[in-house]
Design a protein around this motif. Structure first.
Motif, short mmCIF file in Angstrom:
data_model
loop_
_atom_site.label_atom_id
_atom_site.label_comp_id
_atom_site.label_asym_id
_atom_site.label_seq_id
_atom_site.Cartn_x
_atom_site.Cartn_y
_atom_site.Cartn_z
N ILE A 146 9.97 -7.02 -9.24
CA ILE A 146 9.42 -6.06 -10.20
C ILE A 146 9.37 -4.66 -9.59
O ILE A 146 9.83 -3.68 -10.19
CB ILE A 146 8.01 -6.49 -10.64
CG1 ILE A 146 8.11 -7.67 -11.62
CG2 ILE A 146 7.25 -5.33 -11.30
CD1 ILE A 146 6.76 -8.27 -11.99
N VAL A 147 8.83 -4.55 -8.38
CA VAL A 147 8.72 -3.24 -7.74
C VAL A 147 10.09 -2.70 -7.38
O VAL A 147 10.38 -1.51 -7.55
CB VAL A 147 7.81 -3.31 -6.50
CG1 VAL A 147 7.74 -1.96 -5.81
CG2 VAL A 147 6.41 -3.76 -6.87
N THR A 148 10.96 -3.56 -6.89
CA THR A 148 12.30 -3.11 -6.50
C THR A 148 13.09 -2.63 -7.71
O THR A 148 13.80 -1.62 -7.65
CB THR A 148 13.05 -4.24 -5.78
OG1 THR A 148 12.29 -4.65 -4.63
CG2 THR A 148 14.42 -3.77 -5.31
N ASP A 149 12.97 -3.33 -8.84
CA ASP A 149 13.60 -2.85 -10.08
C ASP A 149 13.11 -1.45 -10.43
O ASP A 149 13.89 -0.58 -10.86
CB ASP A 149 13.25 -3.79 -11.24
CG ASP A 149 14.23 -4.95 -11.38
OD1 ASP A 149 15.11 -5.10 -10.50
OD2 ASP A 149 14.10 -5.72 -12.34
N SER A 150 11.81 -1.23 -10.26
CA SER A 150 11.23 0.08 -10.57
C SER A 150 11.81 1.16 -9.66
O SER A 150 12.12 2.27 -10.10
CB SER A 150 9.71 0.02 -10.44
OG SER A 150 9.12 1.27 -10.74
N VAL A 178 2.32 -1.59 -8.69
CA VAL A 178 2.32 -2.85 -7.96
C VAL A 178 1.51 -3.86 -8.78
O VAL A 178 0.40 -3.56 -9.22
CB VAL A 178 1.68 -2.68 -6.56
CG1 VAL A 178 1.54 -4.03 -5.86
CG2 VAL A 178 2.53 -1.73 -5.71
N PRO A 179 2.06 -5.05 -9.03
CA PRO A 179 1.31 -6.06 -9.79
C PRO A 179 -0.03 -6.36 -9.15
O PRO A 179 -0.23 -6.14 -7.94
CB PRO A 179 2.24 -7.29 -9.73
CG PRO A 179 3.61 -6.71 -9.55
CD PRO A 179 3.41 -5.51 -8.68
N PRO A 180 -0.99 -6.85 -9.92
CA PRO A 180 -2.33 -7.12 -9.38
C PRO A 180 -2.31 -8.19 -8.29
O PRO A 180 -1.41 -9.03 -8.24
CB PRO A 180 -3.12 -7.58 -10.61
CG PRO A 180 -2.08 -8.04 -11.59
CD PRO A 180 -0.88 -7.19 -11.35
N THR A 215 5.78 7.82 11.20
CA THR A 215 5.01 8.55 10.20
C THR A 215 3.79 7.73 9.80
O THR A 215 3.76 6.51 10.01
CB THR A 215 5.86 8.84 8.93
OG1 THR A 215 6.27 7.59 8.36
CG2 THR A 215 7.09 9.67 9.28
N SER A 216 2.81 8.38 9.21
CA SER A 216 1.60 7.66 8.80
C SER A 216 1.82 6.82 7.55
O SER A 216 1.05 5.91 7.27
CB SER A 216 0.46 8.65 8.55
OG SER A 216 0.81 9.57 7.52
N LEU A 217 2.90 7.11 6.80
CA LEU A 217 3.24 6.39 5.58
C LEU A 217 4.70 5.99 5.64
O LEU A 217 5.58 6.84 5.74
CB LEU A 217 2.99 7.28 4.35
CG LEU A 217 3.35 6.69 2.98
CD1 LEU A 217 2.43 5.53 2.62
CD2 LEU A 217 3.28 7.78 1.90
N ASP A 218 4.95 4.68 5.58
CA ASP A 218 6.33 4.22 5.63
C ASP A 218 7.14 4.70 4.43
O ASP A 218 6.62 4.75 3.30
CB ASP A 218 6.37 2.68 5.64
CG ASP A 218 6.52 2.11 7.05
OD1 ASP A 218 6.90 2.86 7.97
OD2 ASP A 218 6.27 0.90 7.23
N PRO A 219 8.42 5.04 4.64
CA PRO A 219 9.28 5.36 3.50
C PRO A 219 9.50 4.10 2.66
O PRO A 219 9.27 2.97 3.12
CB PRO A 219 10.58 5.82 4.17
CG PRO A 219 10.56 5.21 5.53
CD PRO A 219 9.11 5.16 5.94
N VAL A 220 9.94 4.29 1.43
CA VAL A 220 10.05 3.17 0.49
C VAL A 220 10.94 2.03 1.00
O VAL A 220 10.54 0.86 0.91
CB VAL A 220 10.53 3.68 -0.88
CG1 VAL A 220 10.90 2.51 -1.80
CG2 VAL A 220 9.45 4.52 -1.54
N SER A 226 0.84 -1.21 0.00
CA SER A 226 0.00 0.00 0.00
C SER A 226 0.87 1.25 0.00
O SER A 226 0.58 2.23 -0.70
CB SER A 226 -0.94 0.00 1.22
OG SER A 226 -1.81 -1.10 1.19
N ALA A 227 1.94 1.24 0.78
CA ALA A 227 2.84 2.39 0.82
C ALA A 227 3.58 2.55 -0.51
O ALA A 227 3.73 3.66 -1.02
CB ALA A 227 3.85 2.24 1.95
N LEU A 228 4.01 1.44 -1.09
CA LEU A 228 4.72 1.51 -2.38
C LEU A 228 3.82 2.11 -3.45
O LEU A 228 4.27 2.93 -4.26
CB LEU A 228 5.18 0.11 -2.79
CG LEU A 228 6.25 -0.51 -1.90
CD1 LEU A 228 6.44 -1.99 -2.22
CD2 LEU A 228 7.57 0.24 -2.05
N ARG A 229 2.55 1.73 -3.44
CA ARG A 229 1.60 2.28 -4.41
C ARG A 229 1.41 3.78 -4.18
O ARG A 229 1.37 4.56 -5.14
CB ARG A 229 0.27 1.54 -4.30
CG ARG A 229 -0.71 1.87 -5.42
CD ARG A 229 -1.98 1.08 -5.27
NE ARG A 229 -1.82 -0.33 -5.62
CZ ARG A 229 -1.94 -1.34 -4.76
NH1 ARG A 229 -2.23 -1.10 -3.50
NH2 ARG A 229 -1.78 -2.58 -5.16
#
Length: 265
Positions: A117-121, A60-62, A94-99, A51-54
């Motif tokens: 996939i996300v880490t490559d991005s 984020v893949p489905p 924080t309310s949203l974690d850093p990446v 959720s934070a990454l998005r």
């Protein structure tokens, strides 16, 4: 969504008049606060993981639609639907974690391929090396190390990453973003096969359409074949796509060519 720089008396007064709500211990929310952040505070944690990454803008893949929350230390045992980190509990500030923290958390929730996939991005977007990212991760375990070893900051899309990871798992020698004479950089190269991972947006441009045809022609003139795969080909039709790749790359073709020695002639 925290103390907002006000004293306790001012905060209590703002809650009384409805200017703020108090969704969780130590948290205050304005009417404009992010709904997911408010819900995470109500549960006793922060928005994290996929959720934070998005929310940080990464695709984020489905398959990860629910809200992912990482608990604060004193709430970590109160719910079963919390996300976790591989080591000891990390503080929630924080309310949203850093990446980097979100990636560590996501390593427990995502499949290995989706995490890569996300880490490559992240690596490609930020211009980071794998080593730089590893140094920024708050926790690393053997599972994360194994996945990091398969990451590549040169990857230009999630589709490209998925193809690379899947082909290498099948024993293919895959080159990433190689430069081909008169063609330029291509997404992937397996022997004499060039693999271009196209997106729907890519095809909407006439300029890209014409450029691709020229690249295909130039590669063919060098006895290099090109196959173009789409998001749907990879996510929903992989077995057929793999069969087509295999049909082109026989047992010798998908490995680097051995340089001819004088003794061979």
């Amino acid at each position: 969504m925290s103390a907002l720089g006000h004293g306790d008396a001012a905060l209590r007064r703002m809650v009384r008049v409805g200017a703020l709500t108090r969704p969780g211990r130590g948290w205050y929310a304005t009417p404009a606060a992010d709904d997911d952040a408010v819900e995470a505070a109500r549960r006793g944690g922060c928005v994290s993981c996929v959720s934070a990454l998005r929310k940080h803008g990464f695709w984020v893949p489905p398959g990860y639609h629910e809200l992912h929350v990482r608990p604060s230390r004193h709430n970590r045992t109160k719910r079963r639907d919390f996300c976790s980190t591989p080591g000891g509990p990390l503080p929630v500030t924080t309310s949203l974690d850093p990446v980097p923290t979100a990636l560590v958390c996501a390593a427990q929730c995502m499949t290995a391929e989706d995490w890569i996939i996300v880490t490559d991005s992240v690596l490609n977007t930020w211009g980071w090396t794998v080593e730089r990212l590893r140094a920024e991760l708050p926790q690393v375990n053997a599972k994360i190390e194994t996945m990091l070893a398969k990451c590549d900051p040169r990857s230009q899309s999630g589709t490209e990453t998925a193809v690379r990871v899947r082909l290498r798992a099948r024993g293919f020698h895959v080159e990433v973003q190689p430069k081909v004479d008169e063609v330029g950089y291509v997404d992937l190269k397996v022997g004499r096969l060039l693999i271009e991972c196209d997106s729907k947006l890519h095809h909407t441009s006439r300029e890209n359409y014409l450029k691709d045809r020229r690249r295909d022609r130039k590669s063919l003139a060098q006895q290099l074949l090109t196959i173009r795969v789409t998001y749907d080909d990879v996510l929903y039709g992989w077995e057929e796509t793999l069969a087509d790749i295999r049909a082109v790359t026989d047992a010798d073709r998908h490995r680097p060519r051995r340089k001819r020695r004088k003794s061979d002639s």
